[in-house]
Design an enzyme around this catalytic site. Structure first.
Site, short mmCIF file in Angstrom:
data_model
loop_
_atom_site.label_atom_id
_atom_site.label_comp_id
_atom_site.label_asym_id
_atom_site.label_seq_id
_atom_site.Cartn_x
_atom_site.Cartn_y
_atom_site.Cartn_z
CG HIS A 17 -27.26 8.77 1.08
ND1 HIS A 17 -27.47 8.33 2.38
CD2 HIS A 17 -27.45 7.68 0.28
CE1 HIS A 17 -27.79 7.03 2.34
NE2 HIS A 17 -27.77 6.62 1.09
NE ARG A 19 -30.84 6.47 -3.12
CZ ARG A 19 -30.16 5.64 -2.34
NH1 ARG A 19 -28.87 5.81 -2.17
NH2 ARG A 19 -30.76 4.66 -1.74
NE ARG A 62 -24.65 4.38 -3.22
CZ ARG A 62 -25.76 4.10 -2.50
NH1 ARG A 62 -26.56 3.11 -2.87
NH2 ARG A 62 -26.07 4.82 -1.45
CD GLN A 86 -26.95 8.69 -4.25
OE1 GLN A 86 -26.91 7.85 -3.36
NE2 GLN A 86 -27.19 8.37 -5.51
CD GLU A 90 -34.03 4.87 -3.84
OE1 GLU A 90 -33.20 5.78 -3.69
OE2 GLU A 90 -33.96 4.00 -4.72
CG LEU A 103 -31.31 6.94 4.93
CD1 LEU A 103 -31.36 7.77 3.66
CD2 LEU A 103 -30.33 5.79 4.76
CG PHE A 127 -34.43 0.40 -3.73
CD1 PHE A 127 -35.17 -0.10 -2.68
CD2 PHE A 127 -33.31 1.18 -3.43
CE1 PHE A 127 -34.83 0.17 -1.36
CE2 PHE A 127 -32.96 1.45 -2.11
CZ PHE A 127 -33.71 0.95 -1.08
CG HIS A 182 -31.23 9.41 0.53
ND1 HIS A 182 -32.58 9.57 0.75
CD2 HIS A 182 -31.04 8.11 0.28
CE1 HIS A 182 -33.17 8.38 0.64
NE2 HIS A 182 -32.25 7.48 0.36
#
Lengths: 560, 322
Positions: free
Chosen positions: A340, A272, A375, A226, A241, A238, A113, A228
């Site tokens: 996001h 991100r 995050r 955030q 990731e 979405l 990730f 995304h």
């Protein structure tokens, strides 16, 4: 009037985990939610949940990645506490019945990730949130508690400096009700619907965060929003990731794998904020594709092969086919960043305790802070469980020693009277129209790149919408399932929270994590290594600042 | 972007507190053909009529809130595009799900659906003498994970429940979702109540499934509930044999046809219900006999009965790779 030891508002993963902890502690628990718990937005989480369970990995490495990902705004003691609990709480969820993907040796499978130095993301295909939500709900179902399903939270009642309970609206009966309790846990999730394009569900309107703020609770770091990097263009749906974790790559209209310019070491798996800014920059500088829904770049999965794409990214394939008419096995997916995750929320300590005695918060509604300015992917599912449990334990303990809650009938009348006016006006403002205006303002003036002039303009416009909200009108006169009233409640909540985002962003004259000021493009540790605290006043949010907790990691420049 | 089309929505409206009976409201909107029905309904709420009531949340087919009838099919409104519906039907009729009482407009009472789901004990049942490994995960191979098939994808939207004629006919039938969920627990290697679950469900509605597969057609997540019900039936017979009318009927049917290629109906009654059951069903049997006297005779062996036997032998051979 109802009465319970502990009231948990919000029944996603954080709320359910809090409820389970409080029930296990022997308390009489109410779980209040505007959705059936299985319909919570936690179920939409795709990619996975981080835990350093491999022998080659270490908790230390997870802590470091999270500190670095936070752009050094995360509290390091809280991050240590968080990462240390990851392995046990994921194993607990496995024991509750979660169906995770497995490695050939029978252990939990892991994937890579963004922003992580080791593949430590445990997953269930690309529906990890759904897998966890089902298992936790099914585990909680073996316990005794009271579910208030399809109830809208309207007020947190605070008197004598502590929590006395809540007022909520039962959609089915159309009645306002009081639930008295000395311990209230807010776990109402995000408020992404403040923005025009978001991966969040329609119901992510920050009701609990707003109601706590209205009752005097402190909010923390609200300016950190955030985006995304990879959402479907038109809808903002979405694309996990995990798609990049499995080897997906990003290309611009020139066919360049452009991330090599922005994150030469880890490319698409940078954190991100870095990837989102890269995509926006590529499009702004004319190297993106363009279409009726604006500029975009390509996310390519074709080279991974049909079998891998279909087995690991099944939902993504369905989403792309249904919502974009694209088959990712054979075609690139057009993507662009969308709102996001909210790093900010109700300010709590690591046990979920907020600034008002008896008030607790967990999950995305809260800000501990472990995510700081940005995050990391797959840390939010973990957050719901670790801090949901902490908040549930703390709320249960508080309930045993707090005085019995006092909620005179006048509380209900005071809470409901202004709302009745909404329905009795002959004319007034339309909740949907105000919501749309707010979203457009936030998208245009408070996005990924921010400047002083734009933020000021955004604030001015937002306050104008807020003023018009005073004359909000609910047209629907029926009692049962009056969604028009829900629209109005939610819009009011979001307007309050949006203002704290803009004011916080205007004040913070630096760039850190997801907050990027083109007029102050550098991180400024000397002046801004601190948390923003917003407290409500009639004139708007009042900002103060608190220090960031350090243990071992000296701030460094963040390079991926 | 797809072309813009003129779409007509005929939407079921009913507020039990005010309306004597349901009616349909018609809305006309010009929208791109790929617009989801949900987006259109939300646009109607925002621009025309905020009293239109429905459940919705994620708009990406993962929360299960917006199941409803679109042109008489149980669908998720968020992933049903208006273009194909207009092409096929000339309008878009939107109605609440079936088999659940309407609370208002498109919102139905799901409590019986949720109750049926709780009835199958949807949680791991553990044997206290066989604790799970302390501090680490229970080992499970990728092959064991494959045994769940698509059941973990279920989003409890109740589209299957709405489409199911057995649910409509008999409130004792748990419904496709609950049975697919039961399958998920039956094949879970961590669960220790497999045998009990399989025995119990035989008398708690498993055999009430009509095998019409409408649930599988309705399911937006490819869970294929009817196939999981079939799997459960096989597992139930394996666990308990033919001890209950439903399972004896299935076994009897198979053996019965094998004998000569045609169904011996009288014998099937005995195979299913036993001699005692035959006596109990005598009045009904006599009524049938009056209309169809040949029912008492053993049917002739059909031409090519040897081929039938060969089909059975082929089916009984273990499948490759299992």
């Amino acid at each position: 009037m109802q009465r319970h030891d502990v009231v948990v508002v919000g029944a996603g993963l954080a709320g359910q985990r809090a409820a389970l902890a409080a029930v296990e502690a022997g308390r009489d628990v109410a779980l209040v939610s505007k959705l059936h718990p299985l319909r919570s937005h936690s179920g939409a989480a795709q990619g996975g949940i981080n835990a350093a369970i491999s022998k080659e990995d270490s908790v230390e490495s997870h802590i470091y990645d999270t500190v670095k990902g936070s752009d050094y705004l995360g509290d390091q003691d809280a991050i240590e506490f968080f990462c240390e609990r990851a392995g046990p709480i994921v194993v607990e969820m496995e024991h509750y019945g979660t169906i995770f993907n497995r490695a050939p040796d029978g252990s939990l499978a892991r994937r890579a990730f963004g922003g992580a130095g080791f593949p430590r993301t445990i997953y269930a295909a690309d529906r990890t949130g759904l897998a966890l939500l089902q298992a936790l709900w099914e585990r909680l179902g073996t316990e005794d508690f009271t579910l208030y399903e399809e109830w809208d939270l309207t007020q947190l009642v605070v008197r004598e400096g502590r929590v006395q309970g809540i007022v909520a609206f039962d959609r089915r009966s159309g009645q306002f009700e009081e639930i008295a309790s000395s311990s209230v846990v807010i776990a109402t999730g995000p408020f992404g619907r403040i923005y025009p394009k978001t991966t969040n569900a329609h119901t992510c309107t920050g009701d609990g965060t707003a109601v706590a703020y209205a009752a005097g609770a402190q909010l923390k770091d609200m300016e950190f929003v955030q985006f995304h990097p990879t959402a479907l263009l038109e809808t903002g749906i979405l694309i996990t990731e995990g798609a990049r974790g499995e080897g997906g790559i990003l290309k611009n209209a020139l066919g360049e794998r452009f991330m090599s310019k922005y994150a030469p070491h880890v490319l698409e798996l940078a954190s991100r904020d870095v990837v989102s800014r890269a995509i926006v920059t590529e499009v702004a500088e004319g190297r993106g594709f363009s279409g009726p829904y604006g500029g975009y770049v390509h996310l390519e999965l074709m080279h991974l092969g049909k079998e891998k794409v279909l087995s690991r990214l099944q939902e993504i394939v369905d989403f792309s086919r249904h919502f974009a008419g694209i088959d990712p096995v054979t075609e690139p997916i057009p993507v662009y960043p969308a709102q996001h995750y909210m790093m900010g929320g109700i300010s709590t300590d690591r046990h979920g305790q907020a600034s008002i005695p008896g008030l607790f918060a967990a999950g995305e509604a809260a800000c501990v802070s472990i995510h700081g300015a940005n995050r990391l992917g797959a840390n939010s599912l973990l957050e719901t469980l670790v801090f949901g449990k902490e908040a549930g334990d703390a709320a249960a303990a508080h309930a045993t020693k707090a005085p019995a809650p006092k909620m005179p009938a006048s509380d209900l009348e005071a809470a409901v009277a202004p709302l009745r006016a909404w329905s009795s006006r002959p004319d007034g403002e339309d909740p949907s129209a105000l919501r749309t205006e707010m979203q457009q303002i936030m998208g245009q003036y408070v996005g990924i790149y921010r400047t002083e002039a734009e933020l000021l303009e955004g604030l001015k416009r937002l306050r104008a919408v807020k003023a018009r909200f005073q004359r909000i009108r609910v047209v629907d006169q029926s009692k049962a399932y009056n969604l028009n009233l829900t629209d109005a409640l939610e819009t009011g909540h979001m307007l309050e929270l949006a203002e704290t985002i803009v004011v916080g962003a205007y004040a913070r004259t630096e760039s850190r994590g997801a907050h990027f000021r083109t007029d102050y493009p550098k991180r400024d540790d000397a002046r801004w290594m601190k948390h923003t605290i917003a407290t409500r006043s009639d004139a708007g949010p009042v900002l103060t600042y608190t220090p960031v907790a350090y243990t071992r990691w000296e701030p460094k420049e963040r390079v991926y | 972007m797809s072309e813009t089309i003129d779409a007509q929505f005929d939407v079921y409206r009913f507020d039990p507190a005010k309306d004597a009976r349901p009616h349909y409201a018609t809305y006309r909107l010009a929208l791109p053909a790929h617009t989801p029905v949900l987006s259109a309904l939300l646009q109607i709420r925002a621009e025309t009529d905020p009293s239109l009531t429905l459940r919705y949340s994620c708009r990406s087919a993962i929360c299960g809130s917006c199941a409803m009838q679109v042109n008489s099919k149980s669908r998720l409104a968020c992933e049903t595009q208006i273009g194909p519906e207009m092409e096929r039907h000339g309008r878009i009729v939107v109605e609440p799900m079936r088999n659940q009482a309407v609370l208002r407009d498109l919102v139905v009472d799901q409590s019986p659906f949720w109750r049926q789901y709780q009835q199958i004990a949807p949680h791991l049942i553990l044997d206290p003498t066989r604790p799970m490994p302390e501090g680490r995960e229970t080992p499970m191979t990728p092959e064991q994970v494959d045994r769940f098939k698509e059941t973990p994808r279920c989003i409890a939207c109740a589209a299957c429940y709405s489409a199911c004629p057995a649910v409509e006919a008999d409130p004792a039938f748990p419904g496709p979702m609950a049975l697919a969920k039961l399958y998920r627990f039956v094949v879970d290697p961590r669960d220790t109540a497999t045998q009990d679950r399989l025995v119990r469900i035989q008398t708690e509605g498993l055999w009430l499934c009509l095998r019409c597969h409408l649930c599988t057609e309705a399911c937006p997540k490819d869970v294929r509930p009817s196939e999981r019900i079939r799997d459960l039936k096989e597992l139930a017979i394996g666990a308990q044999g033919g001890t209950e009318n439903g399972s004896r009927h299935a076994i009897g049917f198979k053996e019965n046809i094998r004998e000569g290629g045609l169904l011996n109906e009288l014998k099937l009654v005995r195979q299913t219900s036993g001699v005692g059951g035959m006596v109990a069903q005598l009045p009904q049997g006599l009524r049938i006999w009056r209309k169809k006297p040949e029912i008492t005779k053993k049917p002739p062996r059909i031409e090519g009965a040897d081929e039938v036997e060969k089909i059975y032998e082929a089916l009984d051979r273990p499948k490759e790779g299992s």
